[in-house]
Design an enzyme around this catalytic site. Sequence first.
Site, short mmCIF file in Angstrom:
data_model
loop_
_atom_site.label_atom_id
_atom_site.label_comp_id
_atom_site.label_asym_id
_atom_site.label_seq_id
_atom_site.Cartn_x
_atom_site.Cartn_y
_atom_site.Cartn_z
N SER A 152 0.84 -1.20 0.00
CA SER A 152 0.00 0.00 0.00
C SER A 152 0.87 1.25 0.00
O SER A 152 1.96 1.26 0.58
CB SER A 152 -0.91 0.00 1.23
OG SER A 152 -1.54 1.26 1.40
N TYR A 165 0.41 -0.60 10.55
CA TYR A 165 0.04 -0.97 9.18
C TYR A 165 1.08 -0.46 8.17
O TYR A 165 1.52 -1.19 7.28
CB TYR A 165 -1.34 -0.41 8.86
CG TYR A 165 -1.85 -0.68 7.47
CD1 TYR A 165 -2.32 -1.94 7.12
CD2 TYR A 165 -1.89 0.33 6.51
CE1 TYR A 165 -2.81 -2.18 5.84
CE2 TYR A 165 -2.37 0.10 5.24
CZ TYR A 165 -2.84 -1.16 4.91
OH TYR A 165 -3.31 -1.40 3.63
#
Length: 287
Positions: A152, A165
């Site tokens: 991501s 994350y």
Amino acid sequence: MERSDLELRDEMGKQAGVAVVTGASRGIGSFIAWSLADAGFSLVVTGRSGTELESLAADLRARGGVALAVAADLTAADDRNGLVATVERELGPVDVLVNNAGGDPQREFDAMSWSENEAILALNLLAPLQLTHLLLPGMLERGRGHIVNISSIAGRVGFPYTEAYAAAKDGLIGFTRVLRADYRARGVSASVVVLGAIRDAGQGQRTADELALEMPAMATSPARAVGKAVIAAIAKDRAEIVVMPGPGRLLKALMDLFPSLGPAMNEAAGANATMRRVIEHRRRLAA
């Protein structure tokens, strides 16, 4: 010259085998599974929801494909081992592993317990590493295989309230680069697909729906683009593919060179304000 989707799929069909897609019970994973099935792969779809996985596998089989659903909690090491054992017993050696499972509770780092932060790392980073570690010896023995890791832009842009994350997703990029360099000459390659904001599916779309926000088409990519990127990564052996609108790829490259751009861009684009709204919403839910 870029090859068409049909040409890529024809090439994949000549070498298709067994592909495992994690995080396939909902969202982007199902789009990846459909793209691989269309390319001729036998599919193993895995995730936490057995009911949704069985529904996806049934749809894939109805289209004439081979599909096996295996429910697993990839934050648990025993489930990772069990997944690989089941796949190899039922369908044989794995040729492609797509590490797509991931997600983030979108809460403040200090407000979460350490075990909650560990779970984020386990799902987004440790699971891809261990599944690769389990499947790599067989791939090396056969002299073929491909690992595709779904990362991501959050790992590079400094997106607010995503500490664990972001660490996992940035780590996944580094892991892929080193894995590719070490094993490509022995027939096993690796690619990373770096996602920007995805509409129609995935965590971003679910959060937008939850808060009644609109995902703007100009700043997002459709979920089907992720499946297309996975096929291109394998067929063309691409080291890295960024799934973002055209200017987004240039911005990602600039952020790699100038890390301080990320937070400034978040503020200018309204990402900080949006994430503060998300955090407040999560607090109300917790209360």
